[in-house]
Design a protein around this motif. Structure first.
Motif, PDB file in Angstrom:
ATOM      1  N   GLY A   7       5.182  -5.374  -2.687  1.00  8.32           N
ATOM      2  CA  GLY A   7       3.899  -5.124  -2.529  1.00  8.32           C
ATOM      3  C   GLY A   7       3.335  -4.353  -3.510  1.00  8.32           C
ATOM      4  N   SER A   8       2.105  -3.562  -3.346  1.00  2.00           N
ATOM      5  CA  SER A   8       1.481  -3.057  -4.529  1.00  2.00           C
ATOM      6  C   SER A   8       1.951  -1.513  -4.904  1.00  2.00           C
ATOM      7  N   VAL A   9       2.236  -1.290  -5.970  1.00  6.12           N
ATOM      8  CA  VAL A   9       2.198   0.200  -6.157  1.00  6.12           C
ATOM      9  C   VAL A   9       0.959   0.844  -7.119  1.00  6.12           C
ATOM     10  N   LEU A  25      -0.517   9.053  -6.029  1.00  7.07           N
ATOM     11  CA  LEU A  25       0.491   7.972  -5.686  1.00  7.07           C
ATOM     12  C   LEU A  25       0.125   7.112  -4.769  1.00  7.07           C
ATOM     13  N   GLY A  26       0.013   5.680  -4.752  1.00  5.18           N
ATOM     14  CA  GLY A  26      -0.365   5.093  -3.493  1.00  5.18           C
ATOM     15  C   GLY A  26       0.132   3.902  -3.543  1.00  5.18           C
ATOM     16  N   GLY A  27      -0.456   2.897  -2.873  1.00  5.52           N
ATOM     17  CA  GLY A  27      -0.037   1.330  -3.031  1.00  5.52           C
ATOM     18  C   GLY A  27       0.751   0.995  -1.884  1.00  5.52           C
ATOM     19  N   SER A  28       0.613  -0.201  -1.159  1.00  3.74           N
ATOM     20  CA  SER A  28       1.293  -0.793   0.089  1.00  3.74           C
ATOM     21  C   SER A  28       2.798  -0.572   0.216  1.00  3.74           C
ATOM     22  N   ALA A  29       3.453  -0.922  -0.906  1.00  2.00           N
ATOM     23  CA  ALA A  29       4.910  -0.937  -0.989  1.00  2.00           C
ATOM     24  C   ALA A  29       5.368   0.642  -1.016  1.00  2.00           C
ATOM     25  N   VAL A  30       4.447   1.438  -1.752  1.00  2.00           N
ATOM     26  CA  VAL A  30       4.957   2.927  -1.900  1.00  2.00           C
ATOM     27  C   VAL A  30       4.826   3.564  -0.426  1.00  2.00           C
ATOM     28  N   PHE A  31       3.793   3.299   0.101  1.00  2.00           N
ATOM     29  CA  PHE A  31       3.755   4.104   1.788  1.00  2.00           C
ATOM     30  C   PHE A  31       4.719   3.161   2.668  1.00  2.00           C
ATOM     31  N   PHE A  32       4.762   2.179   2.516  1.00  2.00           N
ATOM     32  CA  PHE A  32       5.728   1.204   3.225  1.00  2.00           C
ATOM     33  C   PHE A  32       7.269   1.759   3.131  1.00  2.00           C
ATOM     34  N   SER A  79      -5.106  -0.202  -9.394  1.00  2.00           N
ATOM     35  CA  SER A  79      -5.796   0.983  -9.083  1.00  2.00           C
ATOM     36  C   SER A  79      -6.952   0.683  -8.171  1.00  2.00           C
ATOM     37  N   TRP A  80      -6.968   1.554  -7.070  1.00  2.00           N
ATOM     38  CA  TRP A  80      -7.932   1.574  -5.842  1.00  2.00           C
ATOM     39  C   TRP A  80      -8.884   2.597  -5.526  1.00  2.00           C
ATOM     40  N   ARG A  81      -9.961   2.595  -5.173  1.00  5.36           N
ATOM     41  CA  ARG A  81     -10.712   3.609  -4.662  1.00  5.36           C
ATOM     42  C   ARG A  81     -11.394   3.381  -3.560  1.00  5.36           C
ATOM     43  N   VAL A 100      -2.154  -4.843 -13.859  1.00  5.35           N
ATOM     44  CA  VAL A 100      -0.818  -5.448 -14.014  1.00  5.35           C
ATOM     45  C   VAL A 100      -0.208  -6.251 -12.743  1.00  5.35           C
ATOM     46  N   PHE A 101      -0.999  -5.976 -11.733  1.00  8.28           N
ATOM     47  CA  PHE A 101      -0.746  -6.847 -10.217  1.00  8.28           C
ATOM     48  C   PHE A 101      -1.178  -8.208 -10.299  1.00  8.28           C
ATOM     49  N   GLU A 102      -2.130  -8.383 -11.230  1.00  7.06           N
ATOM     50  CA  GLU A 102      -2.808  -9.786 -11.303  1.00  7.06           C
ATOM     51  C   GLU A 102      -1.707 -10.865 -11.693  1.00  7.06           C
ATOM     52  N   ALA A 121       4.384  -6.729   1.717  1.00  7.34           N
ATOM     53  CA  ALA A 121       3.526  -5.774   1.933  1.00  7.34           C
ATOM     54  C   ALA A 121       2.236  -6.345   1.241  1.00  7.34           C
ATOM     55  N   ASN A 122       1.079  -5.690   1.479  1.00  4.74           N
ATOM     56  CA  ASN A 122      -0.271  -6.275   1.080  1.00  4.74           C
ATOM     57  C   ASN A 122      -0.118  -6.962  -0.434  1.00  4.74           C
ATOM     58  N   GLY A 123      -0.578  -7.949  -0.497  1.00  6.93           N
ATOM     59  CA  GLY A 123      -0.714  -8.539  -1.780  1.00  6.93           C
ATOM     60  C   GLY A 123      -1.094  -9.986  -1.778  1.00  6.93           C
ATOM     61  N   LEU A 148      -9.593  -9.011   1.649  1.00 10.94           N
ATOM     62  CA  LEU A 148      -9.534  -9.514   0.241  1.00 10.94           C
ATOM     63  C   LEU A 148      -8.805 -11.069   0.236  1.00 10.94           C
ATOM     64  N   TRP A 149      -7.737 -10.988   0.625  1.00 13.49           N
ATOM     65  CA  TRP A 149      -6.726 -12.012   0.586  1.00 13.49           C
ATOM     66  C   TRP A 149      -7.051 -13.033   1.671  1.00 13.49           C
ATOM     67  N   ILE A 150      -7.306 -12.785   2.786  1.00 11.64           N
ATOM     68  CA  ILE A 150      -8.010 -13.795   3.737  1.00 11.64           C
ATOM     69  C   ILE A 150      -9.155 -14.563   3.383  1.00 11.64           C
ATOM     70  N   PRO A 229      -6.451   8.934   5.845  1.00 11.96           N
ATOM     71  CA  PRO A 229      -5.966   7.805   6.419  1.00 11.96           C
ATOM     72  C   PRO A 229      -5.200   6.556   5.520  1.00 11.96           C
ATOM     73  N   THR A 230      -5.620   6.853   4.226  1.00 10.07           N
ATOM     74  CA  THR A 230      -5.145   5.954   3.541  1.00 10.07           C
ATOM     75  C   THR A 230      -3.468   5.833   3.680  1.00 10.07           C
ATOM     76  N   GLY A 231      -2.831   4.675   3.756  1.00 11.40           N
ATOM     77  CA  GLY A 231      -1.660   4.160   3.854  1.00 11.40           C
ATOM     78  C   GLY A 231      -0.879   4.350   4.956  1.00 11.40           C
ATOM     79  N   ALA A 232      -1.965   4.583   6.302  1.00 10.05           N
ATOM     80  CA  ALA A 232      -1.128   4.742   7.438  1.00 10.05           C
ATOM     81  C   ALA A 232      -0.933   3.355   8.016  1.00 10.05           C
ATOM     82  N   GLY A 233      -1.670   2.448   7.637  1.00 11.85           N
ATOM     83  CA  GLY A 233      -1.121   0.926   8.127  1.00 11.85           C
ATOM     84  C   GLY A 233       0.229   0.606   7.549  1.00 11.85           C
ATOM     85  N   ASP A 234       0.301   0.859   6.133  1.00 12.25           N
ATOM     86  CA  ASP A 234       1.778   0.463   5.367  1.00 12.25           C
ATOM     87  C   ASP A 234       2.899   1.272   6.123  1.00 12.25           C
ATOM     88  N   SER A 235       2.336   2.751   6.243  1.00 10.56           N
ATOM     89  CA  SER A 235       3.626   3.691   6.775  1.00 10.56           C
ATOM     90  C   SER A 235       3.890   3.135   8.120  1.00 10.56           C
TER      91      SER A 235
END
Ligand code: AMP
Length: 299
Positions: A7-9, A25-32, A79-81, A100-102, A121-123, A148-150, A229-235
């Motif tokens: 997933g994303s870092v 530090l964030g990203g779906s794969a990091v929290f997961f 990066s995400w804001r 680079v995730f693209e 994870a989210n990607g 975004l992906w849906i 709450p960022t990363g709660a879903g991934d955690s």
């Protein structure tokens, strides 16, 4: 049993009503992976750019996460804001720079391809599908996704849903995916698209579980200290899959406990920015919350 997450870092910037923090530090794969590492050996597969601070990888390594699948390539890290509004439940994405995730097209190492427990994870769903192709022996493949992906990758999403065992998504995403406003209907409609089970996350209101045989709701652990709450879903996903991989089975009873562990792991994440809330935690702290949670639910 080892668990692979792809997933994303990311480098996240987060605005809450009281504070703004940049380049966390964030990203779906990091929290997961951080959440899952409390339960089982976790292997992270992702990509970062040459602006990536090495201390972030060191933090993951220090928790025993296998970061050999975290590739560094020329360019900027994803990066995400995001901005949270007063009740911290409503979030707006202000900026997403895939960078680079693209072009992320992971080739998994041989050991990773042999995994039995896999979390996508989210990607982009196209990438999630290519990872699935590489892991034909996965006994439990679960994916997460987001609006975004849906919206942008419907066809790939439809194929993904046919091929995975479980899907984890939040309430607004389930409505978007199915066109159903009622969450119970949305849960069943998502199951009808392919996965054997679906978990709909509802932020501070917990999560709903759907399979052909079972429907239930579990509350979130009621923490009063919500900083970010960022990363709660991934955690949540990390705690859930980590527990399943630790137990080595995904029977209905184990799945229900896994959802509870996901909920408790996420409750630590929201108590700080980035990994600050989670990184103070020991497994004993999760177990202590589990005791409280059990008592809370007994009547
Ligand atoms: P959550 O709060 O659990 O929904 O996850 C937030 C995390 O997901 C942040 O750390 C972001 O870096 C990451 N993220 C946000 N948008 C995307 C996206 N489109 N694809 C992958 N990861 C994302």
């Amino acid at each position: 049993m080892p668990l692979v997450v792809v997933g994303s870092v990311a480098l996240d910037s987060v605005e809450t009503p009281t504070e703004t923090r940049e380049n966390l530090l964030g990203g779906s794969a990091v929290f997961f992976s951080y959440a899952a590492s409390y339960f089982t050996p976790t292997w992270l597969v992702s990509v970062v750019g040459d602006d990536w601070p090495p201390e972030h990888t060191e933090l993951l390594d220090a928790r025993g996460i296998d970061t050999s699948g975290l590739k560094k390539v020329p360019g900027k890290t994803f990066s995400w804001r995001g901005r949270y509004y007063d009740d911290m439940n409503h979030r707006e994405t202000l900026e997403v720079n895939l960078n680079v995730f693209e072009d992320f097209d992971p080739t998994l190492a041989e050991a990773h391809c042999r995994c039995k427990y896999l979390f996508l994870a989210n990607g982009p769903p196209a990438v999630q599908l290519r990872v699935l192709d590489q892991c034909p022996g996965a006994q439990l493949a679960v994916a997460d996704t987001m609006d975004l992906w849906i919206k942008s990758s419907r066809d790939e999403m439809t194929e993904l849903l046919r091929r995975i065992d479980g899907l984890v998504l939040n309430d607004s995403e389930a409505k978007l995916l199915t066109g159903e406003e009622n969450l119970v209907r949305a849960g069943h409609a998502t199951c009808a698209l392919g996965p054997r089970f679906v978990v709909i996350k509802k932020g501070e209101h917990g999560a709903m579980f759907f399979s052909r045989h079972e429907t239930y709701v579990l509350p979130a652990y009621p923490t009063p200290n919500v900083l970010d709450p960022t990363g709660a879903g991934d955690s949540f996903g990390g705690g859930m899959m980590g527990y399943l991989a630790e137990q080595g089975n995904f029977e209905p009873k184990t799945l229900k406990k896994a959802l509870a562990y996901g909920m408790l792991t996420a409750s630590f994440t929201v108590e700080g920015f980035s990994l600050d809330g989670l990184k103070k935690v020991r497994r004993e702290d999760i177990e202590q919350r589990m005791d409280e949670y059990r008592k809370m639910l007994a009547f």
